[in-house]
Design a protein around this motif. Structure first.
Motif, PDB file in Angstrom:
ATOM      1  N   ALA B  28       0.895  -1.032  -0.452  1.00  0.00           N
ATOM      2  CA  ALA B  28      -0.027   0.203  -0.236  1.00  0.00           C
ATOM      3  C   ALA B  28       0.748   0.840   0.195  1.00  0.00           C
ATOM      4  N   GLY B  29       1.663   1.147   0.803  1.00  0.00           N
ATOM      5  CA  GLY B  29       2.665   1.899   0.522  1.00  0.00           C
ATOM      6  C   GLY B  29       4.189   2.568  -0.401  1.00  0.00           C
ATOM      7  N   GLY B  30       3.742   2.369  -1.756  1.00  0.00           N
ATOM      8  CA  GLY B  30       4.347   1.644  -2.954  1.00  0.00           C
ATOM      9  C   GLY B  30       5.512   1.510  -2.906  1.00  0.00           C
ATOM     10  N   HIS B  31       5.485   0.673  -1.621  1.00  0.00           N
ATOM     11  CA  HIS B  31       7.178  -0.664  -2.167  1.00  0.00           C
ATOM     12  C   HIS B  31       6.627  -1.445  -3.214  1.00  0.00           C
ATOM     13  N   GLU B  32       8.040  -2.560  -2.690  1.00  0.00           N
ATOM     14  CA  GLU B  32       7.749  -4.263  -3.415  1.00  0.00           C
ATOM     15  C   GLU B  32       8.499  -5.278  -2.655  1.00  0.00           C
ATOM     16  N   ILE B  33       7.674  -6.111  -2.901  1.00  0.00           N
ATOM     17  CA  ILE B  33       8.057  -7.245  -1.638  1.00  0.00           C
ATOM     18  C   ILE B  33       8.671  -9.040  -2.826  1.00  0.00           C
ATOM     19  N   ASN B  34      10.120  -8.720  -2.661  1.00  0.00           N
ATOM     20  CA  ASN B  34      10.502  -9.194  -3.619  1.00  0.00           C
ATOM     21  C   ASN B  34      10.560 -11.010  -3.279  1.00  0.00           C
ATOM     22  N   ARG B  35       9.756 -11.346  -2.234  1.00  0.00           N
ATOM     23  CA  ARG B  35       9.549 -12.254  -1.579  1.00  0.00           C
ATOM     24  C   ARG B  35       9.516 -12.661  -0.129  1.00  0.00           C
ATOM     25  N   LEU B  36       8.364 -13.606   0.002  1.00  0.00           N
ATOM     26  CA  LEU B  36       7.484 -14.615   0.821  1.00  0.00           C
ATOM     27  C   LEU B  36       7.834 -15.385   1.526  1.00  0.00           C
ATOM     28  N   PHE B  37       8.607 -15.846   2.576  1.00  0.00           N
ATOM     29  CA  PHE B  37       9.464 -17.151   2.998  1.00  0.00           C
ATOM     30  C   PHE B  37       8.792 -17.314   3.910  1.00  0.00           C
ATOM     31  N   PHE B  38       8.568 -18.703   4.186  1.00  0.00           N
ATOM     32  CA  PHE B  38       7.634 -19.103   5.651  1.00  0.00           C
ATOM     33  C   PHE B  38       8.573 -20.650   6.558  1.00  0.00           C
ATOM     34  N   TYR B  39       9.204 -20.165   7.288  1.00  0.00           N
ATOM     35  CA  TYR B  39      10.235 -20.992   7.548  1.00  0.00           C
ATOM     36  C   TYR B  39       9.723 -21.447   9.144  1.00  0.00           C
ATOM     37  N   GLN B  40      10.433 -22.316   9.315  1.00  0.00           N
ATOM     38  CA  GLN B  40       9.339 -23.017  10.618  1.00  0.00           C
ATOM     39  C   GLN B  40       8.493 -23.676  11.099  1.00  0.00           C
ATOM     40  N   ASP B  41       8.038 -22.991  12.203  1.00  0.00           N
ATOM     41  CA  ASP B  41       6.253 -23.034  12.417  1.00  0.00           C
ATOM     42  C   ASP B  41       5.447 -22.270  11.235  1.00  0.00           C
ATOM     43  N   GLY B  42       6.211 -21.437  10.625  1.00  0.00           N
ATOM     44  CA  GLY B  42       5.644 -20.526   9.386  1.00  0.00           C
ATOM     45  C   GLY B  42       5.160 -21.259   8.782  1.00  0.00           C
ATOM     46  N   VAL B  43       5.783 -22.768   8.636  1.00  0.00           N
ATOM     47  CA  VAL B  43       5.253 -23.224   6.486  1.00  0.00           C
ATOM     48  C   VAL B  43       3.456 -23.789   6.739  1.00  0.00           C
ATOM     49  N   HIS B  44       2.803 -23.953   8.159  1.00  0.00           N
ATOM     50  CA  HIS B  44       1.615 -23.904   8.159  1.00  0.00           C
ATOM     51  C   HIS B  44       0.732 -22.899   8.051  1.00  0.00           C
ATOM     52  N   ASN B  45       0.816 -21.698   7.782  1.00  0.00           N
ATOM     53  CA  ASN B  45       0.309 -20.727   7.290  1.00  0.00           C
ATOM     54  C   ASN B  45       0.251 -21.337   5.111  1.00  0.00           C
ATOM     55  N   ALA B  46       0.620 -21.818   5.128  1.00  0.00           N
ATOM     56  CA  ALA B  46       0.202 -22.204   3.627  1.00  0.00           C
ATOM     57  C   ALA B  46      -0.001 -23.983   3.511  1.00  0.00           C
ATOM     58  N   SER B  47      -0.372 -24.582   4.407  1.00  0.00           N
ATOM     59  CA  SER B  47      -1.489 -25.122   4.187  1.00  0.00           C
ATOM     60  C   SER B  47      -2.685 -25.365   3.935  1.00  0.00           C
ATOM     61  N   GLY B  48      -3.223 -25.880   2.932  1.00  0.00           N
ATOM     62  CA  GLY B  48      -4.730 -25.295   2.439  1.00  0.00           C
ATOM     63  C   GLY B  48      -5.807 -26.581   3.260  1.00  0.00           C
ATOM     64  N   GLY B  49      -5.229 -27.973   4.232  1.00  0.00           N
ATOM     65  CA  GLY B  49      -6.145 -28.262   5.335  1.00  0.00           C
ATOM     66  C   GLY B  49      -6.604 -27.777   6.671  1.00  0.00           C
ATOM     67  N   ILE B  50      -6.150 -26.575   6.505  1.00  0.00           N
ATOM     68  CA  ILE B  50      -6.622 -25.886   7.666  1.00  0.00           C
ATOM     69  C   ILE B  50      -8.111 -25.599   8.000  1.00  0.00           C
ATOM     70  N   VAL B  51      -8.566 -25.676   8.814  1.00  0.00           N
ATOM     71  CA  VAL B  51     -10.129 -25.534   8.609  1.00  0.00           C
ATOM     72  C   VAL B  51     -10.590 -24.764   9.925  1.00  0.00           C
ATOM     73  N   THR B  52     -10.503 -23.699  10.313  1.00  0.00           N
ATOM     74  CA  THR B  52     -10.893 -22.292  11.052  1.00  0.00           C
ATOM     75  C   THR B  52     -11.748 -21.854  11.569  1.00  0.00           C
ATOM     76  N   PRO B  53     -12.417 -22.192  12.823  1.00  0.00           N
ATOM     77  CA  PRO B  53     -13.795 -22.148  13.231  1.00  0.00           C
ATOM     78  C   PRO B  53     -14.523 -20.833  13.023  1.00  0.00           C
ATOM     79  N   GLN B  54     -15.256 -20.501  12.030  1.00  0.00           N
ATOM     80  CA  GLN B  54     -16.306 -19.157  11.443  1.00  0.00           C
ATOM     81  C   GLN B  54     -16.093 -18.367  12.141  1.00  0.00           C
ATOM     82  N   ASP B  55     -15.929 -17.868  13.590  1.00  0.00           N
ATOM     83  CA  ASP B  55     -15.876 -17.187  14.192  1.00  0.00           C
ATOM     84  C   ASP B  55     -14.416 -16.466  14.620  1.00  0.00           C
ATOM     85  N   GLU B  56     -13.702 -17.196  13.550  1.00  0.00           N
ATOM     86  CA  GLU B  56     -11.724 -16.993  13.797  1.00  0.00           C
ATOM     87  C   GLU B  56     -11.656 -16.424  12.680  1.00  0.00           C
TER      88      GLU B  56
END
Lengths: 98, 130
Positions: B28-56
């Motif tokens: 939004a500030g007009g900058h660039e993101i050259n890469r997002l890197f997900f490491y350690q437990d951060g890999v779970h952010n990429a999991s398509g298997g996560i089911v989050t309760p509807q109110d969260e």
């Protein structure tokens, strides 16, 4: 070379003094998450922060202060996410204390 | 300015939300993101298997939407992902596992991708812990 230090751990579980010791005089500090508890009035962590050289700018993330019902003392600048990004550009490096 | 952003925490950790809000503010500030890197437990952010309760808040879904909307380079550390069972089709086949959790736009790759992103960016900003 100046560094912006990001802190998110509570100072009551991860002592502040070891983090503050390597700070350069022109470095900056951004408190986010549970690290905002360092601003609890009358606490030992706040006293540590207040004794930092005046040249070290201290910032705190607004939404994390609000979530904890904390008010920033005069010394601390309250920032939002666009400010957070701007801070990263103002310092040469960003160091996250994970 | 070019930003590389690394996330070490899972989607239920506050730092995942913080990293996403920061990443949104970078663009939004007009900058660039050259890469997002997900490491350690951060890999779970990429999991398509996560089911989050509807109110969260569904951070994994928000990350996916963000990456897709801005066509970002989103790399998941392959070694960290394998040991957490966060596999893509190729790795699931290689190790004879039934479950596939990672699909495009996410990409499994090595730690060298974080190093390269840090070298090419003006700033590396890491999020993790709490």
């Amino acid at each position: 070379m100046t560094t912006l230090h990001l802190l998110s751990q509570s100072p009551f579980t991860s002592p502040l003094d070891s983090i503050l010791r390597p700070l350069g005089v022109r470095d900056g500090l951004l408190l986010c998450g549970d690290a905002c508890h360092a601003l609890q009035p009358g606490s030992a962590p706040l006293e540590l922060l207040e004794h930092l050289p005046a040249s070290i700018a201290i910032h705190a993330l607004e939404e994390d202060l609000q979530a904890r019902n904390l008010t920033a003392p005069e010394r601390v600048q309250v920032v939002d996410y666009p400010d957070f990004v701007e801070l990263c550009t103002r310092y040469d490096k960003v160091n996250g204390w994970l | 300015m070019k930003f590389a952003i690394a996330l070490f925490a899972p989607p239920h950790a506050p730092s995942s939300r913080r990293a996403l809000r920061f990443a949104e503010a970078v663009l939004a500030g007009g900058h660039e993101i050259n890469r997002l890197f997900f490491y350690q437990d951060g890999v779970h952010n990429a999991s398509g298997g996560i089911v989050t309760p509807q109110d969260e808040t569904d951070l994994a879904a928000q990350w996916r939407a963000f990456v897709e909307r801005h066509e970002l380079d989103a790399v998941v550390c392959i070694a960290a992902a394998l040991r957490r069972g966060v596999l893509d089709t190729q790795e699931a086949q290689r190790y004879g596992r039934a479950a596939v959790a990672v699909t495009p736009p996410w990409e499994l790759s090595g730690l060298g991708q974080l190093h390269e992103a840090a070298q090419q960016a003006d700033r590396l900003v890491c999020f993790g812990g709490v």
